[in-house]
Design a protein around this motif. Structure first.
Motif, PDB file in Angstrom:
ATOM      1  N   ALA A 195       0.843  -1.208   0.000  1.00 21.78           N
ATOM      2  CA  ALA A 195       0.000   0.000   0.000  1.00 21.78           C
ATOM      3  C   ALA A 195       0.876   1.255   0.000  1.00 21.78           C
ATOM      4  O   ALA A 195       0.574   2.244  -0.670  1.00 21.78           O
ATOM      5  N   PHE A 196       1.990   1.200   0.699  1.00 19.58           N
ATOM      6  CA  PHE A 196       2.921   2.336   0.666  1.00 19.58           C
ATOM      7  C   PHE A 196       3.478   2.525  -0.741  1.00 19.58           C
ATOM      8  O   PHE A 196       3.724   3.629  -1.187  1.00 19.58           O
ATOM      9  N   LYS A 197       3.698   1.406  -1.414  1.00 13.76           N
ATOM     10  CA  LYS A 197       4.289   1.479  -2.765  1.00 13.76           C
ATOM     11  C   LYS A 197       3.256   1.828  -3.814  1.00 13.76           C
ATOM     12  O   LYS A 197       3.583   2.021  -4.975  1.00 13.76           O
ATOM     13  N   GLY A 198       1.994   1.785  -3.426  1.00 13.59           N
ATOM     14  CA  GLY A 198       0.945   2.051  -4.411  1.00 13.59           C
ATOM     15  C   GLY A 198       0.735   0.868  -5.341  1.00 13.59           C
ATOM     16  O   GLY A 198       0.268   1.024  -6.469  1.00 13.59           O
ATOM     17  N   ASP A 199       1.083  -0.328  -4.873  1.00 10.79           N
ATOM     18  CA  ASP A 199       0.936  -1.525  -5.704  1.00 10.79           C
ATOM     19  C   ASP A 199      -0.351  -2.272  -5.323  1.00 10.79           C
ATOM     20  O   ASP A 199      -0.462  -2.825  -4.226  1.00 10.79           O
ATOM     21  N   HIS A 200      -1.285  -2.308  -6.268  1.00  9.57           N
ATOM     22  CA  HIS A 200      -2.591  -2.903  -5.984  1.00  9.57           C
ATOM     23  C   HIS A 200      -2.652  -4.411  -6.251  1.00  9.57           C
ATOM     24  O   HIS A 200      -3.694  -5.024  -6.041  1.00  9.57           O
ATOM     25  N   SER A 201      -1.569  -4.998  -6.742  1.00  7.61           N
ATOM     26  CA  SER A 201      -1.638  -6.401  -7.199  1.00  7.61           C
ATOM     27  C   SER A 201      -2.280  -7.339  -6.190  1.00  7.61           C
ATOM     28  O   SER A 201      -3.050  -8.206  -6.555  1.00  7.61           O
ATOM     29  N   ASN A 202      -1.917  -7.176  -4.919  1.00  6.21           N
ATOM     30  CA  ASN A 202      -2.401  -8.113  -3.906  1.00  6.21           C
ATOM     31  C   ASN A 202      -3.585  -7.569  -3.113  1.00  6.21           C
ATOM     32  O   ASN A 202      -3.792  -7.941  -1.958  1.00  6.21           O
ATOM     33  N   PHE A 203      -4.323  -6.678  -3.749  1.00  2.11           N
ATOM     34  CA  PHE A 203      -5.559  -6.181  -3.139  1.00  2.11           C
ATOM     35  C   PHE A 203      -6.708  -6.520  -4.084  1.00  2.11           C
ATOM     36  O   PHE A 203      -6.503  -6.709  -5.283  1.00  2.11           O
ATOM     37  N   VAL A 204      -7.894  -6.585  -3.509  1.00  3.48           N
ATOM     38  CA  VAL A 204      -9.038  -7.075  -4.273  1.00  3.48           C
ATOM     39  C   VAL A 204      -9.721  -5.915  -5.020  1.00  3.48           C
ATOM     40  O   VAL A 204     -10.132  -4.931  -4.404  1.00  3.48           O
ATOM     41  N   ARG A 205      -9.828  -6.058  -6.330  1.00  5.43           N
ATOM     42  CA  ARG A 205     -10.454  -4.997  -7.134  1.00  5.43           C
ATOM     43  C   ARG A 205     -11.971  -5.080  -7.021  1.00  5.43           C
ATOM     44  O   ARG A 205     -12.511  -6.142  -6.720  1.00  5.43           O
ATOM     45  N   ASP A 206     -12.661  -3.992  -7.306  1.00  4.31           N
ATOM     46  CA  ASP A 206     -14.124  -3.960  -7.129  1.00  4.31           C
ATOM     47  C   ASP A 206     -14.851  -5.031  -7.958  1.00  4.31           C
ATOM     48  O   ASP A 206     -15.744  -5.727  -7.453  1.00  4.31           O
ATOM     49  N   ASP A 207     -14.431  -5.235  -9.217  1.00  2.00           N
ATOM     50  CA  ASP A 207     -15.147  -6.212 -10.043  1.00  2.00           C
ATOM     51  C   ASP A 207     -14.863  -7.650  -9.608  1.00  2.00           C
ATOM     52  O   ASP A 207     -15.690  -8.540  -9.755  1.00  2.00           O
ATOM     53  N   GLU A 208     -13.686  -7.838  -9.014  1.00  4.60           N
ATOM     54  CA  GLU A 208     -13.311  -9.155  -8.504  1.00  4.60           C
ATOM     55  C   GLU A 208     -14.211  -9.518  -7.319  1.00  4.60           C
ATOM     56  O   GLU A 208     -14.695 -10.644  -7.197  1.00  4.60           O
ATOM     57  N   LEU A 209     -14.431  -8.539  -6.481  1.00  5.23           N
ATOM     58  CA  LEU A 209     -15.273  -8.739  -5.307  1.00  5.23           C
ATOM     59  C   LEU A 209     -16.709  -9.054  -5.728  1.00  5.23           C
ATOM     60  O   LEU A 209     -17.366  -9.945  -5.191  1.00  5.23           O
ATOM     61  N   ASP A 210     -17.158  -8.339  -6.714  1.00  2.00           N
ATOM     62  CA  ASP A 210     -18.529  -8.514  -7.188  1.00  2.00           C
ATOM     63  C   ASP A 210     -18.751  -9.931  -7.728  1.00  2.00           C
ATOM     64  O   ASP A 210     -19.710 -10.612  -7.363  1.00  2.00           O
ATOM     65  N   VAL A 211     -17.825 -10.394  -8.539  1.00  4.75           N
ATOM     66  CA  VAL A 211     -18.010 -11.732  -9.118  1.00  4.75           C
ATOM     67  C   VAL A 211     -17.818 -12.803  -8.048  1.00  4.75           C
ATOM     68  O   VAL A 211     -18.482 -13.848  -8.058  1.00  4.75           O
ATOM     69  N   ALA A 212     -16.976 -12.532  -7.065  1.00  2.62           N
ATOM     70  CA  ALA A 212     -16.796 -13.488  -5.959  1.00  2.62           C
ATOM     71  C   ALA A 212     -18.122 -13.663  -5.207  1.00  2.62           C
ATOM     72  O   ALA A 212     -18.511 -14.777  -4.856  1.00  2.62           O
ATOM     73  N   TRP A 213     -18.812 -12.573  -4.996  1.00  2.00           N
ATOM     74  CA  TRP A 213     -20.104 -12.684  -4.300  1.00  2.00           C
ATOM     75  C   TRP A 213     -21.136 -13.437  -5.131  1.00  2.00           C
ATOM     76  O   TRP A 213     -21.943 -14.197  -4.617  1.00  2.00           O
TER      77      TRP A 213
END
Ligand code: BG6
Length: 490
Positions: free
Chosen positions: A424-442
């Motif tokens: 998060a300090f580096k601004g790297d989103h790779s290992n965070f969950v994107r909004d569309d990923e969350l939606d399809v997971a649900w």
């Protein structure tokens, strides 16, 4: 990347998550020099306490060097700890009142001007219950947003309880915070062995070439914990094991394990592929499900004996679920998720079972299996067959074994939260969950969860299993139904 001029605000600073995970992770990163030297940390929560009280709470869970460490190690640790507390302060305030956030702003401006910061970056870590996510996100945006520097917000599950409630929550947050500013934690994505999955797959020709329905019979992703709800029953009962670990931790692991090769290793390319494979998974069918709830055994209390659990609850504390992926690579391969509390051991692993060798020349050949043990004791091992040494020609199943403790004895494996906070300090989103990923997971889980919640009629009654056992007695029959062969074990 943020080099300096950063203030971290931990909201919910007096809570459990902050104490157990956030502060120890921040400290370790700080100690090892990964965070800017002129960092400042502000804790914010409703509890009134002095900076001193805050410091002792904040460092309460930080592990020091063991008793047998050298004096110089102990002194160095103490020095870092003192420095860490000296850059931390506390502000008490409500979550739904501007006055609290104004007090926070005052503290932010104070510590920023003390450091001569002109373009302050602010990282807001929400270690909060979901009931206040939205209101706090609004309060922060309105009162504490840095207009000269950059802002980031870290949030963590539960993100709603189904597709609709998640969408509602996400769209409320989105009004205040852009996707780029938002970091949704799934702490399994910060675990060393989960982060290893893409490298294993796309960095090894032999592995990737057999990673498909032609060679693989079935895959199991298993999460076992040896303890029950232990006072956390109020939270747990509202969510159940499927929302607690399957919809997020295990599904994230599954998506990395099954996605196609991304165009590049960039966060958007990786997450595009994760979303693509998740979209190929139909919602889980009731008949592909086995639910369980633990009962007391050997002096250990059953789930319903936990005072914080509502009487007569049918909430599952164990679930085995089979998912299918409708794409050319995985069509017809069952992916079995198994997760449970109060089981016989602590273990999280991925077990990929290959198909039988063609019959004809050897008898009783065990299947190959690739096991990625996420915890405890990280390891990757391949079960394979070899000739029993000696004068007979008989196969013996054995292992090609990479156990981290022996192969990488010196390596320090970072805590998941350390890896993620640094990202998060580096601004790297790779290992965070994107909004569309969350939606399809649900979407994959919502119909099943509604059935379990009793929204479609009577809620199903979970099978009982004794505290400390392997789960409901039907579990072996369940996994063998999907082709898993236990002959390899033992
Ligand atoms: C959390 C769940 O997300 O993950 C807990 O809410 C669970 O119930 C925990 O115990 C497991 O995390 P870990 O890192 O200990 O495997």
């Amino acid at each position: 990347e943020w080099k300096g001029e950063t203030t971290v605000v931990v909201l919910g600073a007096s809570g459990d998550l902050a104490k157990k995970k956030t502060f120890p992770a921040l400290f370790n990163l700080f100690k090892e020099g990964h965070l800017p030297e002129d960092l400042h940390i502000i804790g914010y929560a409703r509890t009134k306490m002095s900076d001193d009280d805050f410091h002792s709470r904040q460092i309460g869970n930080i592990k020091g060097p063991g008793d047998d460490a050298s004096q110089s190690d102990k002194d160095a640790h103490k020095k870092k700890l003192d420095k860490f507390t000296s850059i931390s302060s506390y502000v008490a305030g409500q979550y739904d009142e501007d006055s609290g956030f104004q007090a926070l702003l005052k503290e932010l401006e104070k510590v920023e001007s003390e450091r001569g910061v002109e373009k302050p970056n602010r990282l807001f870590y929400m270690a909060l219950p979901p009931s206040v996510f939205t209101i706090v996100a609004e309060g922060l945006k309105k009162n504490c947003y840095s207009t000269k520097g950059a802002n980031r917000i870290i949030i963590e599950k539960p993100f709603g309880k189904d597709t609709d409630s998640c969408r509602e929550m996400m769209s409320a947050l989105k009004e205040q915070w852009s996707e780029d500013e938002t970091y949704r934690i799934d702490h399994y994505l910060g675990k060393e062995m989960v982060k290893n999955v893409l490298l294993l797959r796309f960095g090894n020709v032999w592995l990737e070439s057999s990673f498909n329905k032609n060679f693989i019979s079935n895959v199991q992703i298993t999460f076992k914990e040896p303890f029950g709800t232990e006072g956390r029953g109020g939270y747990f009962d509202e969510f159940g094991i499927i929302r607690d670990v399957c919809q997020n931790h295990l599904l994230q692991t599954l998506s990395l394990l099954t996605m196609e090769r991304p165009v590049s290793f960039s966060s958007e390319d990786v997450r595009d592929e994760k979303v693509k494979v998740l979209r190929c998974i139909p919602s889980i069918a009731r008949e592909d499900t086995l639910l369980g709830q633990y009962v007391g055994a050997d002096g250990k209390p059953g789930y319903l004996e936990d005072d914080t659990v509502p009487k007569g609850s049918v909430c599952p504390t164990f679930a085995a679920l089979t998912l299918w992926i409708n794409n050319p690579r995985w069509e017809g391969v069952p992916f079995i998720m198994k997760a449970g509390k109060a089981l016989n051991e602590a273990k999280v692993e991925i077990r990929i079972q290959y198909k039988d060798v063609t019959a004809g020349i050897f008898d009783d050949i065990a299947r190959n299996e690739l096991v990625i043990r996420i915890q405890p004791s990280e390891a990757i091992y391949m079960k394979f067959n070899t000739k029993t040494p000696g004068l007979i020609t008989r196969a013996i199943p054995t292992e090609l074994d990479l156990t981290y403790k022996s192969r990488f004895a010196e390596a320090k494996i970072p805590e998941a939260y350390e890896a993620l906070i640094l990202d998060a300090f580096k601004g790297d989103h790779s290992n965070f969950v994107r909004d569309d990923e969350l939606d399809v997971a649900w979407k994959i889980f919502t119909p099943l969860l509604h059935w379990i919640d009793g929204k479609d009629g009577e809620a199903p009654k979970p099978e009982e299993y004794p505290y400390g056992s392997r789960g409901p007695k039907q579990i072996d029959e369940f996994t063998s139904k999907y082709g898993f062969k236990r002959s390899n074990e033992g």
